[in-house]
Design a protein around this motif. Structure first.
Motif, PDB file in Angstrom:
ATOM      1  N   ASP A  88      43.727  19.561  39.777  1.00 29.06           N
ATOM      2  CA  ASP A  88      41.674  20.887  39.785  1.00 29.06           C
ATOM      3  C   ASP A  88      42.557  21.851  38.744  1.00 29.06           C
ATOM      4  N   ILE A  89      41.689  21.227  37.419  1.00 25.78           N
ATOM      5  CA  ILE A  89      42.170  22.242  35.669  1.00 25.78           C
ATOM      6  C   ILE A  89      42.414  23.561  36.568  1.00 25.78           C
ATOM      7  N   MET A  90      41.713  24.398  37.942  1.00 22.86           N
ATOM      8  CA  MET A  90      42.152  26.155  37.881  1.00 22.86           C
ATOM      9  C   MET A  90      42.252  25.423  39.553  1.00 22.86           C
ATOM     10  N   PRO A  91      43.841  25.199  39.454  1.00 23.69           N
ATOM     11  CA  PRO A  91      44.171  25.055  40.834  1.00 23.69           C
ATOM     12  C   PRO A  91      44.801  26.625  41.676  1.00 23.69           C
ATOM     13  N   LEU A  92      44.146  26.509  42.864  1.00 24.99           N
ATOM     14  CA  LEU A  92      44.784  27.055  43.729  1.00 24.99           C
ATOM     15  C   LEU A  92      46.002  28.016  44.120  1.00 24.99           C
ATOM     16  N   ARG A 167      52.317  35.669  51.570  1.00 23.82           N
ATOM     17  CA  ARG A 167      51.359  36.889  51.689  1.00 23.82           C
ATOM     18  C   ARG A 167      49.998  37.128  51.957  1.00 23.82           C
ATOM     19  N   ASP A 168      49.720  38.005  53.101  1.00 21.57           N
ATOM     20  CA  ASP A 168      48.331  38.144  53.115  1.00 21.57           C
ATOM     21  C   ASP A 168      47.155  38.709  52.305  1.00 21.57           C
ATOM     22  N   GLN A 169      48.149  39.647  51.507  1.00 19.17           N
ATOM     23  CA  GLN A 169      47.249  39.636  50.390  1.00 19.17           C
ATOM     24  C   GLN A 169      47.369  38.200  49.469  1.00 19.17           C
ATOM     25  N   ARG A 170      48.091  37.017  49.369  1.00 19.53           N
ATOM     26  CA  ARG A 170      47.256  36.494  48.949  1.00 19.53           C
ATOM     27  C   ARG A 170      46.392  35.196  49.206  1.00 19.53           C
ATOM     28  N   SER A 171      46.691  35.413  50.833  1.00 23.56           N
ATOM     29  CA  SER A 171      45.748  34.361  51.494  1.00 23.56           C
ATOM     30  C   SER A 171      44.800  35.049  51.516  1.00 23.56           C
ATOM     31  N   GLU A 172      44.027  36.241  51.225  1.00 21.76           N
ATOM     32  CA  GLU A 172      42.958  36.548  51.189  1.00 21.76           C
ATOM     33  C   GLU A 172      42.494  36.794  49.718  1.00 21.76           C
ATOM     34  N   ARG A 173      43.397  36.350  48.763  1.00 26.81           N
ATOM     35  CA  ARG A 173      42.688  36.156  47.256  1.00 26.81           C
ATOM     36  C   ARG A 173      42.305  34.473  47.213  1.00 26.81           C
ATOM     37  N   PHE A 174      42.923  33.660  48.264  1.00 30.43           N
ATOM     38  CA  PHE A 174      42.497  32.480  48.502  1.00 30.43           C
ATOM     39  C   PHE A 174      41.299  32.235  49.113  1.00 30.43           C
ATOM     40  N   THR A 175      40.520  32.674  49.990  1.00 31.01           N
ATOM     41  CA  THR A 175      40.287  32.592  50.682  1.00 31.01           C
ATOM     42  C   THR A 175      38.744  33.623  49.564  1.00 31.01           C
ATOM     43  N   ALA A 176      38.691  34.502  48.544  1.00 28.64           N
ATOM     44  CA  ALA A 176      37.842  35.121  47.867  1.00 28.64           C
ATOM     45  C   ALA A 176      37.409  33.635  46.839  1.00 28.64           C
ATOM     46  N   THR A 177      38.911  33.365  46.400  1.00 26.00           N
ATOM     47  CA  THR A 177      38.784  32.507  45.170  1.00 26.00           C
ATOM     48  C   THR A 177      38.025  30.802  45.453  1.00 26.00           C
ATOM     49  N   MET A 178      38.033  30.735  46.835  1.00 22.83           N
ATOM     50  CA  MET A 178      38.154  29.694  47.175  1.00 22.83           C
ATOM     51  C   MET A 178      36.855  29.117  46.877  1.00 22.83           C
ATOM     52  N   GLY A 180      34.820  30.788  45.129  1.00 20.76           N
ATOM     53  CA  GLY A 180      33.905  30.380  43.711  1.00 20.76           C
ATOM     54  C   GLY A 180      34.118  32.015  43.180  1.00 20.76           C
ATOM     55  N   ARG A 181      34.671  33.182  43.811  1.00 23.31           N
ATOM     56  CA  ARG A 181      35.103  34.436  42.738  1.00 23.31           C
ATOM     57  C   ARG A 181      36.519  34.684  42.504  1.00 23.31           C
ATOM     58  N   GLY A 182      36.615  35.037  41.433  1.00 18.74           N
ATOM     59  CA  GLY A 182      38.587  36.059  42.238  1.00 18.74           C
ATOM     60  C   GLY A 182      38.553  35.324  40.972  1.00 18.74           C
ATOM     61  N   GLN A 183      40.435  35.040  40.877  1.00 18.62           N
ATOM     62  CA  GLN A 183      41.057  34.738  39.453  1.00 18.62           C
ATOM     63  C   GLN A 183      41.454  33.480  40.084  1.00 18.62           C
ATOM     64  N   ARG A 184      41.078  32.178  38.985  1.00 19.81           N
ATOM     65  CA  ARG A 184      42.497  31.176  39.372  1.00 19.81           C
ATOM     66  C   ARG A 184      42.811  30.927  37.757  1.00 19.81           C
ATOM     67  N   ASP A 185      44.859  30.557  38.928  1.00 15.05           N
ATOM     68  CA  ASP A 185      44.542  30.456  37.165  1.00 15.05           C
ATOM     69  C   ASP A 185      44.887  28.623  36.575  1.00 15.05           C
ATOM     70  N   GLU A 186      45.288  29.305  35.263  1.00 16.44           N
ATOM     71  CA  GLU A 186      44.991  27.526  34.779  1.00 16.44           C
ATOM     72  C   GLU A 186      46.009  26.695  34.798  1.00 16.44           C
ATOM     73  N   LEU A 187      45.969  25.690  34.665  1.00 21.78           N
ATOM     74  CA  LEU A 187      46.593  25.005  35.153  1.00 21.78           C
ATOM     75  C   LEU A 187      47.843  24.262  33.356  1.00 21.78           C
ATOM     76  N   ASP A 188      49.170  24.440  33.711  1.00 22.16           N
ATOM     77  CA  ASP A 188      50.228  24.531  32.707  1.00 22.16           C
ATOM     78  C   ASP A 188      49.898  22.740  32.366  1.00 22.16           C
TER      79      ASP A 188
END
Lengths: 217, 217
Positions: A88-92, A167-178, A180-188
């Motif tokens: 994935d070019i914007m991996p979770l 940690r919980d915070q990153r876990s919430e970010r995961f469910t939010a971004t899965m 289609g919302r929120g930030q995802r990093d670009e692939l190096d």
């Protein structure tokens, strides 16, 4: 109370051997199976199939990530006559991969019965390969159908997403971004090339082990 | 540049016909494939297989939701020698169903190659049946492996979750609850019985249509 008699045998597991008598384009998609605006059709069209049990070396032009240029670089981890898989070019998370049918199939219900079985087979193989390549033993499989389900590219694809303990915070970010919302990093790209090579190698290990298992039966 | 020759034919699609010569317990799971504490193994053990193209009537004891008593009632929508599917008892939306292998397989990587292909085949069939039964054309497929990935019951299962267009708030509730947090509604048993009957009927339609498609080839 007893159910009717039922043919309970599972279909035979296909062999992974090459058949030198068959053309690589047997069963290939017709033009009507391709959408010229679809990025995943573009990936399918530029990466020819190779034997998953014996992938080409990273240096091979068959795996050159720039084959999709001017679209983003594509790091192939599987390319069969019927399926392709890539990072994935914007991996979770590291090791987030996509698996899709080579022909253009908007939703899971658009694949053929045979394609659906092949997707199921490789979903297990890719999962095992990603676990081995990343060392992360927990993961999600997600497949979205339609805009209301947050499908972005309308060419059906399974996500395989490693889930390191977060940690919980990153876990919430995961469910939010899965979805289609929120930030995802670009692939190096350097890391991606190394990771793709590792996953192709672990895919080959799993496919070869499955073949030996079948041969023993 | 050309790939090596490759046997590109997809494995044959198995027939859905009954084989009156075979026992319903051919290929059945051995005791070591069952975990006595697993609720999905319990479901597998009390619901015998039936022909998905010709399901028993709702009134049949084979489908009695109370077969899992004293565990919660179970509304079966598919029961083959290798797989079972049923309504989620805490659905995220109407038509939320689970598909799992009959034997105890903790994660996707624990299923056999043949089981993985069978899961893939029925994931497409169930998706088509749920779309038809609910009238909702968008849906998610989710499969969680391990605690870090929010797997709750350690017997691998795919979620098929219809996604009617939701206001943003309900949509956020969806993403939060998908991975094990927040509130989910309990199943209404009368509605569930009616819905399960409808899904079994649409599964039969899809399976029969697939069979006719194969017969035409």
């Amino acid at each position: 109370m007893a159910p009717k008699d039922y043919d309970s045998s599972l279909p035979p597991v296909p062999s992974f051997d090459f058949d030198p008598g068959s053309s690589p384009n047997d069963n290939a998609s017709s033009d009507s199976d391709t959408d010229s605006t679809c990025p995943f059709c573009h990936i399918s069209s530029v990466f020819p199939p190779y034997d998953p049990a014996d992938p080409p070396p990273s240096s091979s032009p068959l795996l050159n990530p720039e084959r999709t240029s001017p679209q983003p670089a594509t790091f192939i981890i599987l390319s069969t006559p019927h399926l392709v898989a890539f990072l994935d070019i914007m991996p979770l998370s590291i090791g987030h991969v996509l698996l899709c049918p080579r022909p253009h199939r908007p939703k899971l219900t658009d694949v053929s019965p045979a394609e659906s079985a092949e997707l199921g087979r490789y979903l297990r193989i890719l999962s095992a390969a990603v676990v081995r390549a990343t060392g992360v033993g927990d993961w999600n499989v997600v497949q979205n159908n339609g805009a209301a389900a947050a499908q972005v590219v309308p060419h059906m694809h399974f996500h395989v997403i490693p889930r390191p303990e977060l940690r919980d915070q990153r876990s919430e970010r995961f469910t939010a971004t899965m979805f289609g919302r929120g930030q995802r990093d670009e692939l190096d790209e350097d890391e991606a090339a190394e990771l793709a090579e590792r996953v192709r190698r672990t895919v080959a290990e799993v496919v070869r082990a499955d073949g030996e298992e079948v041969a023993k039966l």
